[in-house]
Design an enzyme around this catalytic site. Sequence first.
Site, PDB file in Angstrom:
ATOM      1  N   LEU A   1       0.872  -1.229   0.223  1.00  0.00           N
ATOM      2  CA  LEU A   1       0.045  -0.011  -0.018  1.00  0.00           C
ATOM      3  C   LEU A   1       0.930   1.110   0.044  1.00  0.00           C
ATOM      4  O   LEU A   1       1.329   1.645   1.159  1.00  0.00           O
ATOM      5  CB  LEU A   1      -0.882  -0.028   1.330  1.00  0.00           C
ATOM      6  CG  LEU A   1      -2.037  -1.364   1.260  1.00  0.00           C
ATOM      7  CD1 LEU A   1      -2.822  -1.250   2.408  1.00  0.00           C
ATOM      8  CD2 LEU A   1      -3.095  -1.118   0.021  1.00  0.00           C
ATOM      9  N   GLU A   2       0.853   1.904  -1.161  1.00  0.00           N
ATOM     10  CA  GLU A   2       1.880   3.024  -1.381  1.00  0.00           C
ATOM     11  C   GLU A   2       1.204   4.416  -0.871  1.00  0.00           C
ATOM     12  O   GLU A   2       1.787   5.554  -1.259  1.00  0.00           O
ATOM     13  CB  GLU A   2       2.268   3.004  -2.700  1.00  0.00           C
ATOM     14  CG  GLU A   2       3.195   1.767  -2.963  1.00  0.00           C
ATOM     15  CD  GLU A   2       3.717   1.846  -4.454  1.00  0.00           C
ATOM     16  OE1 GLU A   2       3.806   2.942  -4.922  1.00  0.00           O
ATOM     17  OE2 GLU A   2       4.388   0.642  -4.759  1.00  0.00           O
ATOM     18  N   ASN A   3       0.018   4.180  -0.383  1.00  0.00           N
ATOM     19  CA  ASN A   3      -0.682   5.613  -0.128  1.00  0.00           C
ATOM     20  C   ASN A   3      -1.363   5.613   1.323  1.00  0.00           C
ATOM     21  O   ASN A   3      -1.943   6.348   1.777  1.00  0.00           O
ATOM     22  CB  ASN A   3      -2.026   5.591  -0.981  1.00  0.00           C
ATOM     23  CG  ASN A   3      -1.827   5.611  -2.236  1.00  0.00           C
ATOM     24  OD1 ASN A   3      -1.395   6.806  -2.992  1.00  0.00           O
ATOM     25  ND2 ASN A   3      -1.761   4.641  -3.289  1.00  0.00           N
TER      26      ASN A   3
ATOM     27  N   GLN B   1      11.391  -1.313  -1.286  1.00  0.00           N
ATOM     28  CA  GLN B   1      11.610  -0.720  -2.568  1.00  0.00           C
ATOM     29  C   GLN B   1      12.921   0.257  -2.649  1.00  0.00           C
ATOM     30  O   GLN B   1      12.511   1.340  -2.314  1.00  0.00           O
ATOM     31  CB  GLN B   1      10.256  -0.140  -3.351  1.00  0.00           C
ATOM     32  CG  GLN B   1       9.115  -1.069  -3.252  1.00  0.00           C
ATOM     33  CD  GLN B   1       7.757  -0.337  -3.771  1.00  0.00           C
ATOM     34  OE1 GLN B   1       7.963   0.423  -4.606  1.00  0.00           O
ATOM     35  NE2 GLN B   1       6.665  -0.602  -2.971  1.00  0.00           N
TER      36      GLN B   1
END
Length: 461
Positions: free
Chosen positions: A285-287, A344
Site C-alpha cells: 500500500l503506497e498511499n 523498494q
Amino acid sequence: MKPARSLVLSLVTALAATLGAAGVALPAFAAGPTASFVKTADWGSGWEGKYTITNGGSSTINGWSLAFDLPSGTTLGSYWDALLTSAGQRHTFTNQSWNGTIAPGASVSFGFLARGSGSPSGCQLNGAACGGGTPPTTPPPTTPPPTTPPPTTPPPTDPPTGDLPKHLLTGYWHNFDNPAVELRLRDVPNEYDLVAVAFAEATATPGALTFGIDPGLAAALGGYTEADFTADVRTLHSRGKRVILSVGGETGRVTVNNAASATAFADTAAALIARYGFDGIDIDLENGLNPTYMAQALRALRAKVGSSLIIAMAPQTIDMQNPAGGYFKLALDIKDILTVVNTQFYNSGAMLGCDQNAAYGQGTVNFIVALACIQLEAGLRPDQVGLGLPAGPGAAGGGIVAPSVVNAALDCLARGTNCGSFRPPRTYPGIRGAMTWSVNWDVSNGNGFARTVGPHLDTLP
C-alpha cells in the site's frame, strides 16, 4: 460374424474359465464413473492432493459428490474446483456450478492441501466405490449437514513457511498488460522462489478485497481464464514455489482503518486464498496505512488460514526510515508472524542511512546497504529483511542497478565483503534475500536479474 462386443465377452468368458482353473482371480471391470487420487506434492508435514473423476459410462453425469476419510491427525486446508463439507474425518466434495456436468469419456478434477502424513480412504463417488462397480444396496451413511453454512475458508493447513529457502528470490507477476512482456503464471522463471501476484483491488466495502484475471492480460495472452490461473498456481506449487496475493500497488486504494474494515479485509483475503490456493498475502500500500487496524486484519487472517500464512510487505524507502512510521510500526507490531519486508530501494532519490551522517544516492551499493541497515538495527530480524530492486530498464523511474550491484549489497550485509564506502556495524548472515519489480520486466530484459541474483543467493551463508 459376431458383433465385436459379443466376441470380447466370449473371449473373457473363456479366459476366466482357463485362469479360474489355475486359481488366478480376474480383475473387476469398472463401469460408469470412477475417481482416482494422486498426491501431486509432498513436503513431509503436508501434501497436495488431486482427485480426477472420469465418466466411463454412456450417459452424461449431472452433478457429482465425492467423499473420503482422512486418518486422525491429518486435516484439510485450502481446496479448489469443488465445494466442501466435513463431519469429523469424513470429507465430502461436491461440484461447483461450472464443473458438475461430465460427458461420457470426459474428466474433471479438484484439489486440496492437507496437513499430516495420512492419505484418503473409503472413497465413494455418488454413493459407489470410487474404483467403479455397482452402488451398494444399502445406501452409505450420509454426511450430516453442518449446523451452520460451510465456511468460505477451510481449516489452516497450507504448506509451512518453514519450507521456504533460507535466502529467497521474490518477483512480482503482472495481472495486467503494459509494455513489459505478458506471461502466464506458469511461465515465471524457475529462479523465483516466491511469486507475488499484482494486485488484489478494493471494493465498495472498506477493507474488502477482490481479485480476477485482468481482461487486458487475458486478451494479450490469447485467452487466460480463472481456471487456467488456478491451475498455474498448482503448477508452481508442484515446483516447490509459493504464490502470494499482493494488495495495493501504486494506485491501490485498499483502506483498513477501523475494526469493521479489518474484518472485511481478513474475511475476503481468506476467501481469495481458499479460492485460488494462494500461500499468503503481500502488503504493498503506497498511499499510507493504519498500523493498528492492519495488524488486527493480518492477525485475524492468520487465525483463519493458520501459521503457514506467508505475510510479506513491500514498503517504499520513505516508509522505513523511522520505526515510528506507520509501515515500520506495522512490521514491528507483527514481527512474530511476519515473513519478510522487501523494501523498494528505488524511485526515492537520496536518503539517509542508519549512520544518519549522509544522504546516499539511489542506485548504489551504499544506498541499498545503508537503508537496509536501518531495519536491521531497529528491530527486524535479518531473515525478515529483503532488498527490493527494479529488474532493469522500464521497471522504475530511478534506482535501477545492475544485478551485480544487488549481489554486492547482499555480500556486504551477509559477509562484510564487496561493500562501498559505507560499512554496516555488523554482518547479517541471515539476510532473507532479494525482490524485484518485476518478473515481467525481468523477462523483457533477458532474465538478467533472476539468473544473476537467484544463484548468488544460494552462495550466502
